[in-house]
Design an enzyme around this catalytic site. Structure first.
Site, PDB file in Angstrom:
ATOM      1  CG  ASN A  13      -2.947   4.573   0.853  1.00 49.39           C
ATOM      2  OD1 ASN A  13      -4.036   4.420   0.938  1.00 49.39           O
ATOM      3  ND2 ASN A  13      -2.307   3.166   0.139  1.00 49.39           N
ATOM      4  CG  HIS A  41      -2.285  -0.628  -4.141  1.00 43.22           C
ATOM      5  ND1 HIS A  41      -2.423   0.781  -3.869  1.00 43.22           N
ATOM      6  CD2 HIS A  41      -2.752  -1.263  -2.990  1.00 43.22           C
ATOM      7  CE1 HIS A  41      -2.872   0.842  -2.597  1.00 43.22           C
ATOM      8  NE2 HIS A  41      -3.087  -0.374  -2.379  1.00 43.22           N
ATOM      9  CD  GLU A  88      -2.112   3.835  -6.450  1.00 44.87           C
ATOM     10  OE1 GLU A  88      -2.124   2.935  -5.502  1.00 44.87           O
ATOM     11  OE2 GLU A  88      -2.233   5.087  -6.591  1.00 44.87           O
ATOM     12  CB  SER A  95      -0.908  -0.014   1.351  1.00 43.99           C
ATOM     13  OG  SER A  95      -1.512  -1.187   1.668  1.00 43.99           O
TER      14      SER A  95
HETATM   15  P1  NAD Z   1      -2.490  -9.791   6.350  1.00 44.02           P
HETATM   16  O1  NAD Z   1      -2.085  -9.561   7.555  1.00 44.02           O
HETATM   17  O2  NAD Z   1      -4.005 -10.133   6.461  1.00 44.02           O
HETATM   18  O3  NAD Z   1      -1.680 -10.953   5.573  1.00 44.02           O
HETATM   19  C1  NAD Z   1      -0.477 -11.179   5.383  1.00 44.02           C
HETATM   20  C2  NAD Z   1      -0.111 -12.642   5.501  1.00 44.02           C
HETATM   21  O4  NAD Z   1       1.414 -12.545   5.127  1.00 44.02           O
HETATM   22  C3  NAD Z   1      -0.372 -13.346   6.651  1.00 44.02           C
HETATM   23  O5  NAD Z   1      -1.189 -14.433   6.317  1.00 44.02           O
HETATM   24  C4  NAD Z   1       1.065 -13.761   6.957  1.00 44.02           C
HETATM   25  O6  NAD Z   1       1.232 -15.284   7.737  1.00 44.02           O
HETATM   26  C5  NAD Z   1       1.605 -13.946   5.712  1.00 44.02           C
HETATM   27  N1  NAD Z   1       3.194 -13.757   5.779  1.00 44.02           N
HETATM   28  C6  NAD Z   1       4.115 -13.016   6.527  1.00 44.02           C
HETATM   29  N2  NAD Z   1       5.382 -13.021   6.468  1.00 44.02           N
HETATM   30  C7  NAD Z   1       5.225 -13.903   5.519  1.00 44.02           C
HETATM   31  C8  NAD Z   1       6.502 -14.558   4.661  1.00 44.02           C
HETATM   32  N3  NAD Z   1       7.639 -14.215   5.083  1.00 44.02           N
HETATM   33  N4  NAD Z   1       6.245 -15.306   3.627  1.00 44.02           N
HETATM   34  C9  NAD Z   1       4.958 -15.812   3.519  1.00 44.02           C
HETATM   35  N5  NAD Z   1       4.006 -15.292   4.142  1.00 44.02           N
HETATM   36  C10 NAD Z   1       4.123 -14.312   5.045  1.00 44.02           C
HETATM   37  O7  NAD Z   1      -2.030  -8.511   5.437  1.00 44.02           O
HETATM   38  P2  NAD Z   1      -3.037  -7.811   4.236  1.00 44.02           P
HETATM   39  O8  NAD Z   1      -4.008  -6.744   4.732  1.00 44.02           O
HETATM   40  O9  NAD Z   1      -3.599  -9.007   3.168  1.00 44.02           O
HETATM   41  O10 NAD Z   1      -2.023  -6.963   3.488  1.00 44.02           O
HETATM   42  C11 NAD Z   1      -1.042  -7.652   2.874  1.00 44.02           C
HETATM   43  C12 NAD Z   1      -0.329  -6.517   1.898  1.00 44.02           C
HETATM   44  O11 NAD Z   1      -1.066  -5.933   1.127  1.00 44.02           O
HETATM   45  C13 NAD Z   1       0.332  -5.335   2.571  1.00 44.02           C
HETATM   46  O12 NAD Z   1       1.659  -5.025   1.764  1.00 44.02           O
HETATM   47  C14 NAD Z   1      -0.543  -4.185   2.637  1.00 44.02           C
HETATM   48  O13 NAD Z   1      -0.207  -3.066   2.760  1.00 44.02           O
HETATM   49  C15 NAD Z   1      -1.032  -4.368   1.468  1.00 44.02           C
HETATM   50  N6  NAD Z   1      -2.752  -3.909   0.910  1.00 44.02           N
HETATM   51  C16 NAD Z   1      -3.512  -4.328   2.117  1.00 44.02           C
HETATM   52  C17 NAD Z   1      -4.963  -3.617   1.845  1.00 44.02           C
HETATM   53  C18 NAD Z   1      -6.159  -3.868   3.057  1.00 44.02           C
HETATM   54  O14 NAD Z   1      -6.923  -3.365   3.007  1.00 44.02           O
HETATM   55  N7  NAD Z   1      -5.547  -4.697   4.035  1.00 44.02           N
HETATM   56  C19 NAD Z   1      -5.367  -3.144   0.785  1.00 44.02           C
HETATM   57  C20 NAD Z   1      -4.138  -3.027  -0.338  1.00 44.02           C
HETATM   58  C21 NAD Z   1      -2.842  -3.361  -0.037  1.00 44.02           C
END
Ligand code: NAD
Length: 302
Positions: free
Chosen positions: A192, A142, A154, A121
Site C-alpha cells: 500500500n 496480508h 505480504e 492492510s
Molecule cells: P469486511 O467488512 O468485508 O469484513 C469484516 C468482517 O469482520 C465482518 O463480517 C464483520 O462482521 C466482522 N467483525 C467485525 N468485528 C468483529 C469481531 N469483533 N469479531 C469477529 N468478527 C468481527 O472487511 P474485509 O474487506 O474482509 O477486510 C478485513 C480485513 O482485511 C481488514 O483488516 C482489511 O484491511 C484487510 N484487507 C482487505 C482487503 C480488501 O480488498 N477488502 C485486502 C487486503 C486486506
C-alpha cells in the site's frame, strides 16, 4: 517448522471467506468465526460459488470441493473458534481498537504455541502485537483480494516477531500455493505504500482536470501494462478503504505527500465508495460498468 493444522479465521467478510477457502482447500482444519451469523452464512455461500468457478476452470474437482467444505466449521464465539488453534488469522474490520481488543483476547484463549496473524492492510503489526504477551508470535499475513486467485502474501514482521515464526508463516503461505514476500513493519508495508500514492495521484489528475476517468485508466492499462486502471482499482478496493490507508501513511510518516486528495475525501463523505455502494469513479449495475455520470458530464463540458 511448527506443525500447523488447526487454523482459526476471525472475520468472515470479503477477505475472511477467501482466506478460509484457501486454508480448507489445502487441507487445514478451519474454524471460521464472525459476530454475525448472517456473515457466516454468506461466507459459506461465497466459498461454495468460488469453488464452482475453480471447478469450471479444472483447478479443483467436485469431491475436492466437498472435502474442503467439510473442513470448515463456523462459530460466533471467539473462544470456541480459537481455543485449539495452531494459527489464528484475524480478518475483522480495519480498526486498530477492535484488532487490539481481539488480540488481547486471543492471547488469553489460544494455546501457548499458537501464532497470531493479522490480515490488516495498514495497521502496525507492532502495535497489534503490543496487546499480547507473545509479540514474537504475532505477524502480518496480508492476502490480496480475491484470495483464491491472487498469488501474493505480504508477510509482515513486527518489531518483535521472531525469525522461526516468520519462517513458519512463509512455509504456510507456500503450502497454500501462494508466493510470500517478507517485509518489515512500516506504514503501508510495501504494497500500500507504493499502490496508494499512485491511486491518489490518479485521483488528483482527475480532480485537476488533466484527463477523464477512462483516459487516466487507459493510460495506465495500455501504457504501463496494468490489468486494471488506478481509478477502477480504487473502486474495487473501496474508496473509504483507500482514504483510511492514505491517512495511515500521512500520519505514520508525517509527510503531506500522502494526504488524501480532496475529491476522494468528498466522495467518501457522499457515500460513493466504489463497487460496494454501486458508485464511485464508475457506476455499477449487475455486470455493467460505466463512467459515473458526474465525471462523464465533466468530461463533456470541457
Ligand atoms: P469486511 O467488512 O468485508 O469484513 C469484516 C468482517 O469482520 C465482518 O463480517 C464483520 O462482521 C466482522 N467483525 C467485525 N468485528 C468483529 C469481531 N469483533 N469479531 C469477529 N468478527 C468481527 O472487511 P474485509 O474487506 O474482509 O477486510 C478485513 C480485513 O482485511 C481488514 O483488516 C482489511 O484491511 C484487510 N484487507 C482487505 C482487503 C480488501 O480488498 N477488502 C485486502 C487486503 C486486506
Amino acid at each position: 517448522m511448527e506443525k500447523i493444522d488447526k487454523v482459526a479465521v476471525i472475520g468472515a467478510g470479503t477477505m475472511g471467506n477467501g482466506i478460509a477457502h484457501v486454508f480448507a482447500q489445502f487441507g487445514y482444519q478451519v474454524r471460521l468465526m464472525d459476530l454475525s451469523s448472517q456473515a457466516l452464512q454468506k461466507a459459506l455461500e461465497t466459498i461454495s460459488k468460488n469453488f464452482d468457478r475453480q471447478i469450471a476452470k479444472n483447478l479443483v474437482t467436485e469431491p475436492e470441493k466437498q472435502a474442503a467444505l467439510a473442513r470448515i466449521q463456523t462459530y460466533t464465539q471467539l473462544e470456541e473458534a480459537a481455543k485449539e488453534a495452531d494459527l489464528v488469522v484475524e480478518v475483522v474490520t480495519e480498526n486498530a481498537e477492535i484488532k487490539h481488543q481481539i488480540f488481547a483476547q486471543l492471547d488469553k484463549i489460544c494455546p501457548a504455541h499458537a501464532i497470531l496473524a493479522s490480515n490488516t492492510s495498514s495497521i502496525s503489526i507492532t502495535h497489534i502485537a503490543a496487546a499480547t504477551r507473545r509479540p514474537e508470535q504475532v505477524i502480518g499475513m496480508h492476502f490480496m483480494n480475491p484470495v483464491p486467485v491472487m498469488k501474493l502474501v505480504e508477510v509482515i514482521r513486527g518489531y518483535a516477531t521472531s525469525k522461526p515464526v516468520t519462517q513458519t508463516i512463509m512455509e504456510v503461505a507456500r503450502s497454500l500455493q501462494k508466493t510470500p514476500v517478507e517485509v518489515n513493519d512500516y506504514p503501508g508495508f510495501v504494497s500500500n505504500r507504493v499502490l496508494m500514492p499512485m491511486i491518489n495521484e490518479a485521483i488528483y489528475a482527475l480532480f485537476e482536470g488533466v484527463a477523464g476517468v477512462e483516459e487516466i485508466d487507459t493510460v495506465m492499462k495500455l501504457g504501463m501494462a496494468h490489468p486494471m486502471g488506478p481509478l477502477q482499482l480504487a473502486d474495487f478496493i473501496g474508496l473509504d478503504v483507500c482514504k483510511a490507508i492514505l491517512e495511515v501513511l500521512y500520519e505514520g510518516f508525517g509527510n503531506p505527500k500522502y494526504a488524501p486528495c480532496p475529491l476522494l475525501v468528498n466522495m467518501v463523505r457522499a457515500g460513493h465508495l466504489g463497487v460496494k455502494s454501486g458508485r464511485g469513479f464508475y457506476e455499477y449495475q449487475g455486470k455493467e460498468m460505466k463512467v459515473a455520470s458526474r465525471f462523464a458530464l465533466l468530461a463533456e463540458r470541457k
